[in-house]
Motif scaffolding. Sequence first.
Motif: not given
Length: 256
Positions: A14-26, A115-123
Amino acid sequence: MIAVDSYAYNNNLKSVHPAEKSLFVMLTMGVCLASSTMITPLIVLAVMAGGIILKAGIPTRVLIKLMTVPLAFLLISMLTIVFSVSTNSSGFWLAQTYNGFTIGIRYPDLMTAANLFLRSLGAVSCLYFLALTTPLTELITVLHKLKVPFIITELMVLIYRFIFVFMETATAIRRAQYSRSGYISVNSSFRSMSRLFSALLGKVFVKSQDLYNSMAARCYTGEIKVLTKKRPVSFKNYFIIAVIEIPLILLNLLWR
């Protein structure tokens, strides 16, 4: 407060900057969706699960329960891709013919569906990582810095708030029905469920008007302002993001 929102405010990241987490996720989600191999989504799923469970401290049962939510939709989508109907029986891996029509599975279609199933789960795991580690108010701050129109962020806040209102109202009505043996049989369950939906519509409408009145009483002028804590920027986290993302990108390019 629902479980996802509770964990977003109480986790080890929770103390990590939200921009860092958002960049990592995107970045990770983009790499996962653009992948042409099934290895990358599996790695993304493992990385996100490890981040949620090991780094953020979210219980494993919570992640498993959340990951089962989209499975029904994904399985239905897979079935429409896997099974084919044709008058030509050639090219099928597994098939059955009825009255001149062949219903079966082609191997390329099976690989495409997997492949579609795994990509969807990963996203989905990427989105769960962001939702379980970052409160909505901090995400709104990031969106404001990205110059996202205020009308979009305000709708996000209001919809998010009404999720709680909707769930609280539905829970209260359902609890009252249970106390009056509203679900004692199949017929009474259907009857109680229909009454719940009809009562819920009216009550939510009234609560939405009450919410607007309370906002107007607090000098609402068309813009919802949220108060967030300032988080320190960590170059170490950006280095970790680069260490994770670069191999994933190279894997996609080389494996293609």
